[in-house]
Scaffold this motif. Sequence first.
Motif, PDB file in Angstrom:
ATOM      1  N   VAL A 535       0.851  -1.201   0.000  1.00 45.98           N
ATOM      2  CA  VAL A 535       0.000   0.000   0.000  1.00 45.98           C
ATOM      3  C   VAL A 535       0.882   1.245   0.000  1.00 45.98           C
ATOM      4  O   VAL A 535       1.467   1.598   1.034  1.00 45.98           O
ATOM      5  CB  VAL A 535      -0.922   0.024   1.235  1.00 45.98           C
ATOM      6  N   PRO A 536       0.992   1.938  -1.124  1.00 44.44           N
ATOM      7  CA  PRO A 536       1.770   3.191  -1.130  1.00 44.44           C
ATOM      8  C   PRO A 536       1.088   4.244  -0.253  1.00 44.44           C
ATOM      9  O   PRO A 536      -0.128   4.459  -0.347  1.00 44.44           O
ATOM     10  CB  PRO A 536       1.753   3.618  -2.601  1.00 44.44           C
ATOM     11  N   VAL A 537       1.850   4.864   0.623  1.00 43.17           N
ATOM     12  CA  VAL A 537       1.320   5.903   1.501  1.00 43.17           C
ATOM     13  C   VAL A 537       2.257   7.100   1.513  1.00 43.17           C
ATOM     14  O   VAL A 537       3.456   6.979   1.257  1.00 43.17           O
ATOM     15  CB  VAL A 537       1.128   5.393   2.950  1.00 43.17           C
ATOM     16  N   ALA A 538       1.698   8.253   1.827  1.00 44.06           N
ATOM     17  CA  ALA A 538       2.498   9.466   1.976  1.00 44.06           C
ATOM     18  C   ALA A 538       3.305   9.393   3.263  1.00 44.06           C
ATOM     19  O   ALA A 538       2.885   8.789   4.254  1.00 44.06           O
ATOM     20  CB  ALA A 538       1.587  10.688   1.986  1.00 44.06           C
ATOM     21  N   THR A 539       4.451  10.020   3.247  1.00 43.89           N
ATOM     22  CA  THR A 539       5.282  10.087   4.451  1.00 43.89           C
ATOM     23  C   THR A 539       4.682  11.079   5.445  1.00 43.89           C
ATOM     24  O   THR A 539       4.285  12.181   5.068  1.00 43.89           O
ATOM     25  CB  THR A 539       6.709  10.531   4.080  1.00 43.89           C
ATOM     26  N   GLU A 540       4.625  10.684   6.713  1.00 42.71           N
ATOM     27  CA  GLU A 540       4.066  11.564   7.735  1.00 42.71           C
ATOM     28  C   GLU A 540       5.062  12.681   8.069  1.00 42.71           C
ATOM     29  O   GLU A 540       6.261  12.439   8.179  1.00 42.71           O
ATOM     30  CB  GLU A 540       3.724  10.771   8.993  1.00 42.71           C
ATOM     31  N   PRO A 541       4.569  13.902   8.258  1.00 42.98           N
ATOM     32  CA  PRO A 541       5.488  15.035   8.455  1.00 42.98           C
ATOM     33  C   PRO A 541       6.065  15.147   9.852  1.00 42.98           C
ATOM     34  O   PRO A 541       6.992  15.924  10.069  1.00 42.98           O
ATOM     35  CB  PRO A 541       4.593  16.243   8.142  1.00 42.98           C
ATOM     36  N   ARG A 542       5.509  14.410  10.827  1.00 42.38           N
ATOM     37  CA  ARG A 542       6.014  14.553  12.206  1.00 42.38           C
ATOM     38  C   ARG A 542       5.978  13.209  12.915  1.00 42.38           C
ATOM     39  O   ARG A 542       5.256  12.294  12.512  1.00 42.38           O
ATOM     40  CB  ARG A 542       5.208  15.585  12.995  1.00 42.38           C
ATOM     41  N   PHE A 543       6.776  13.107  13.972  1.00 47.06           N
ATOM     42  CA  PHE A 543       6.835  11.895  14.780  1.00 47.06           C
ATOM     43  C   PHE A 543       6.938  12.308  16.231  1.00 47.06           C
ATOM     44  O   PHE A 543       7.853  13.011  16.642  1.00 47.06           O
ATOM     45  CB  PHE A 543       8.042  11.042  14.383  1.00 47.06           C
ATOM     46  N   GLN A 544       5.967  11.878  17.038  1.00 52.06           N
ATOM     47  CA  GLN A 544       5.961  12.204  18.467  1.00 52.06           C
ATOM     48  C   GLN A 544       5.540  10.960  19.242  1.00 52.06           C
ATOM     49  O   GLN A 544       4.355  10.704  19.412  1.00 52.06           O
ATOM     50  CB  GLN A 544       5.007  13.362  18.754  1.00 52.06           C
TER      51      GLN A 544
END
Length: 545
Positions: A535-544
């Motif tokens: 499943v191609p997905v967009a990269t998430e802009p943040r990680f917390q």
Amino acid sequence: MTRVREATWEVLRRYGMHRIFANPGSTEVAFLTDLPDDLEFVLGLHEGSVVGLATGHAIATGQPTFVNLHTTAGLGNAVGALATARVNRAPLVVVVGQQDRRHLALQPFLAGQLDRLAGPYPVWVDQPVLPQDVPAAIRRAWHEANQHRGPALVVVPMDDWYAEVDPALGLAAPVEVRRTGSAPGPVADQVAGLLRNASAPVLVVGAGADNRACWDALVELADRLGAPVWQEAFGARAGFPQDHPRFAGHLPAGRSRLRERLAGHDAALVVGTGALRQYPYEPGPLVPAGLTVTVVSDDPAELHHSHADLAVLAEPATFCAAVAGRLPPRTVTAPASDHARPKAGPGTTVAGDPVEPPAAGKPLRARHVFAALAARLPEDVVLVEETPSTRPDLHELLPARQPRGFVSAAMGGLGFGLPAAAGLRLADPTRPVVAVLGDGSSLYAIQGLWSAARYGCGVLFVVLSNGRYAIMDRLAEKHGGKPPWPAFDEVDVAGLAESLGCPARRIVDHADLLAVLDEVVPTLAARTEPLLLDVPVATEPRFQP
């Protein structure tokens, strides 16, 4: 501010070690000089005699006795006596002096390789990483020696004794450890009393509570207390039903947000894990002021490295049921956490809203995949997770609803999820198994698909493909730099799966995802061959975390 040696003297007083058995050397002078009058120095003329005296003392008192040895020569001379102490089941806390840590790398005179010198005879050996860790290490050595009935060693560089103690560091050892034996008895009375007298108790659960008996006991306990229940940060398994009204969510892995979540509570009962697991270091206290922490686990090591006022070595389900049985229901429910999520069901956000599908022409995000799974997966699904950059979203949208409903890698290394999912299905084919993996994670163990196909493990592998190590990219950004590693978006995960004998399908858009899941999910219970969805997905802009 208190120095390490004064804090250590307090540890000796707290645990009744008022005699120091030693033959002094230069690496111990900073600790022993101006010894307070209530601590007695007992001299032996050879280290074998020192340990022999202490061994007899420990046998007579039944409690750990304190020994101080001088670096390589002293510990080497004492090894035979330490072996005798171990076989005699004599609990000893042995502090071994080491050269000044500021030039240990140069191997100065009197420096030694002390952690291995006594061989297998110590029950525990520690070389504290920071001077501030020394008092807690000695406290833990007392618990280790008492638990395992033998000598526990702590190696202390000579300059550590004059270092100042930072109250936010050196926390990793409980003040008191109690063992229940075959019946909870007085220990359950003690913990029930702590919770009964608390105005706002809170429960924290971990992987060691992931079984039906413990879930049932914790539900009863939470209901009687009117308390919210949090899952430990980075928990490998779910310790409480995450669709239950008292489930508050997953604790954050940083100190500042952890203190926010636990603010307002005065007693925390931590069950089936240590207290309290973190990931990125942050300055400041671990828990808010005024919070008393009690830990319950059947793993002594888990207890001994906890920041806790009281640690209880007990089978968690039996103990929690006993504590719940000693508590009357509260007439006034404790205030719910301000951070607790509404219980609107799987697939909804913390605010209780459904996840909207992507706009036309926009890529899928991990949240769209999780919401689609949540709307379709049965309650008894075993969900295996290895998607580090989007794990918080997975927790939010895919709560564990039955024991063993969530499984993840406890150590954080990649490559666990794919083969573990196949093993889970192989061992218990009565429950559907779905593994949600990042493409980077899957490549660490992609060959496991061959075994899954060969042995008929009907797992659904959902691989979120963004062609990069997204979590590493986000961490590099936090460090203010550009990552040197390239993307790998040319890797064809579906093609790799097919080459290994595992059927695979590549998802093209949201409608395709829903159609495939509608087709596949109803077959999971009886499925005898694996299927991989790329499943191609967009990269998430943040990680917390």
